[in-house]
Design a protein around this motif. Structure first.
Motif, short mmCIF file in Angstrom:
data_model
loop_
_atom_site.label_atom_id
_atom_site.label_comp_id
_atom_site.label_asym_id
_atom_site.label_seq_id
_atom_site.Cartn_x
_atom_site.Cartn_y
_atom_site.Cartn_z
N PHE A 1 0.84 -1.21 0.00
CA PHE A 1 0.00 0.00 0.00
C PHE A 1 0.86 1.25 0.00
O PHE A 1 0.60 2.21 -0.73
CB PHE A 1 -0.93 -0.03 1.21
CG PHE A 1 -1.96 1.06 1.21
CD1 PHE A 1 -2.94 1.10 0.24
CD2 PHE A 1 -1.97 2.03 2.21
CE1 PHE A 1 -3.91 2.10 0.24
CE2 PHE A 1 -2.94 3.02 2.22
CZ PHE A 1 -3.91 3.06 1.23
N THR B 1 -2.46 -2.22 -4.87
CA THR B 1 -2.12 -3.04 -3.71
C THR B 1 -2.78 -4.41 -3.80
O THR B 1 -2.13 -5.45 -3.60
CB THR B 1 -2.57 -2.34 -2.41
OG1 THR B 1 -1.92 -1.08 -2.32
CG2 THR B 1 -2.22 -3.17 -1.20
N ALA C 1 5.75 -1.36 -6.16
CA ALA C 1 5.03 -2.10 -5.12
C ALA C 1 5.41 -3.58 -5.15
O ALA C 1 5.64 -4.20 -4.11
CB ALA C 1 3.53 -1.93 -5.30
#
Length: 512
Positions: free
Chosen positions: A155, A165, A379
């Motif tokens: 996140f 995410t 991410a």
């Protein structure tokens, strides 16, 4: 005693060295200024514009550094360290840049005070080694993929994009822990962006190729897969031999042998052939008529993915002439193969080998989809790094704690190297300083507050809440970073900074 002329020469040499160091430090700081405003939750974007008027808006450090115009040699070294950080762990480029810049800046200050540069460099190296050792000691492990910290790390690294995410975490569970721990596997390479696609995550791979011709089937189910690290064509004799009867007969024999090999493949039920090179027109016609899809000229790394995912063994061209039962042992299997005409890529999913995942990212425009691709890759890299090495407090809190540890270590160092160790201690303040400044607070005031409370509570996780400006526990706030990203950032920063500090003078080469 040296005479006055010798003294002047020595002083001149020292001045020249200091001038070179100061010139390099100025250039390095100019590069860092392009990315420093992007770090932290209140970081801002940078607009990159080229001569054609093309625009990129991003807060991704390596994108800014890679695309900006840089001419100074020392500045280029900083850009290269950011690229190395990106290649190794996929994130943390801005932190690496800021740390390297701070080490150079503080190092030059010590040289200007009269500390020999070799002592400064030696001290920096000792300080960085000690900080890296303490960093490993402070890491918190991730023992399972269900650990809530993984989602929190995703996140944060995704700039708090919930859809990214969710996609990254879905891909993490699809590939599994063992795959994430493989040295050569990069989850970030599973990210594919396309403005006309629908964002999705699926088990399998996307090849950046389409089928050899449109007459071949577009969709296959339960397909036997042959992976060929070669061209799919008959062997040929050279032109000189072909002009003789013996050569002509040999060529005919090779051609018949090749046709027999194609017949064997069709008899084995092969439906998909993936090659690293091309295929001749005869093979293309035969395979097309038989309803076989061929994907040609596939890059070696993608060829390896196909083999791993379908559980195929890669075959060379001469392997086509092995006995049928032996060839059969080389084949893989995929539940679905689809040539997606919108994406202009072939999707292979449901392989019987190792699990792979693809994260398909979409957006309304090319500019936005490119940025979403970068964010998703960050991410994915951050999550994989956390699985491999655990996590640490973020927001500059960990570095501030390390600065205190390094300062204690400095007291144990004898001689002038202690000044170099002090350089590292000062440089480690830079990440929090910049995060706090970007949030609109006074860094000097806030960092002293955090220092005092970290010392009082013996904590390595206290930092500044960038909304309220108060001291909070970064871990309790969910602000954490993977160990491997921080570890590589500091290590790379120390290496490039000492390389820059070693530069005694700058000499322009003549053109040839």
């Amino acid at each position: 005693m040296p005479d006055n002329k010798e003294h002047v020469r020595i002083e001149s040499g020292e001045n020249r060295q200091l001038q070179a160091l100061q010139s390099n430090a100025t250039a390095v700081k100019a590069v860092a200024s392009a990315v420093e405003s992007t770090i932290g939750p209140k970081g801002l974007d940078t607009m990159l514009v080229n001569e054609a008027g093309e625009v990129i808006i991003t807060n991704d450090g390596v994108t800014i550094l890679d695309r900006m115009e840089v001419s100074h040699p020392a500045a280029k070294m900083i850009v290269n360290v950011a690229k190395a950080q990106q290649a190794e762990v996929g994130d943390g480029t801005t932190t690496a840049t800021l740390l390297a810049t701070a080490i150079v800046d503080e190092g030059v200050k010590q040289v200007a005070r009269g500390v020999p540069v070799v002592k400064v460099i030696a001290g920096i190296q000792r300080g960085v080694r000690y900080a890296l050792h303490k960093m490993k000691e402070k890491a918190r492990p991730i023992r399972e993929l269900e650990d809530d910290w993984l989602q929190r790390i995703a996140f944060t690294a995704s700039r708090e994009n919930e859809d990214i995410t969710v996609a990254v975490m879905e891909a993490v569970h699809l590939v599994g822990r063992d795959k994430l721990l493989e040295n050569n596997f990069r989850l970030s390479q599973a990210v594919v962006a396309h403005p006309r696609a629908t964002s999705a995550v699926f088990s399998g791979i996307l090849l950046n190729k389409t089928r050899a011709n449109l007459q071949m089937p577009r969709y296959l189910e339960n397909a036997q897969v042959l992976v060929l690290a070669d061209s799919l064509e008959s062997e040929w004799v050279d032109d000189e031999s072909l002009s003789t009867e013996a050569g002509f007969n040999k060529q005919e024999h090779l051609r018949k042998q090749f046709l027999a090999a194609l017949e064997s493949l069709m008899g084995l039920g092969v439906k998909l052939v993936v090659t690293s090179r091309g295929l001749d027109s005869l093979a293309e016609d035969i395979l097309t008529d038989s309803g076989i899809m061929v994907i040609q000229r596939v890059a070696p790394d993608e060829l390896q993915k196909v083999a791993e995912h379908t559980n195929a063994k890669i075959l060379k061209r001469n392997g086509l002439y092995k006995p049928i039962e032996e060839i059969k042992s080389y084949l893989g299997l995929a539940e679905e193969v689809e040539d997606n005409e919108v994406l202009e890529r072939v999707r292979i999913s449901g392989g019987k080998g190792k699990p792979f995942a693809t994260i398909l990212v979409s957006a309304a425009t090319d500019e936005v989809v490119e940025e979403r691709e970068r964010i998703t890759k960050d991410a994915a890299s951050a999550v994989q790094a956390a699985v491999r090495g655990g996590y640490l407090p973020g927001g500059g809190a960990l570095e501030l704690s390390l600065a205190r540890d390094v300062e204690k270590f400095r007291e144990t160092v004898q001689g002038m190297e202690r000044f170099g160790v002090g350089v590292v201690s000062e440089a480690l303040l830079r990440p929090m300083t910049q995060v706090v400044a970007n949030a609109g607070f006074n860094p000097l005031e806030k960092i002293e507050m955090v220092k005092a409370l970290q010392l009082k509570r013996e904590s390595d996780s206290l930092g500044i809440d960038c909304d309220r400006g108060v001291v909070v526990d970064m871990v309790e706030m969910g602000v954490v970073d993977p160990l491997l990203i921080k570890f590589h950032a500091l290590g790379a920063a120390g290496e490039v900074a000492t390389a820059i500090l070693r530069i005694h003078s700058i000499v322009r080469m003549k053109n040839y």
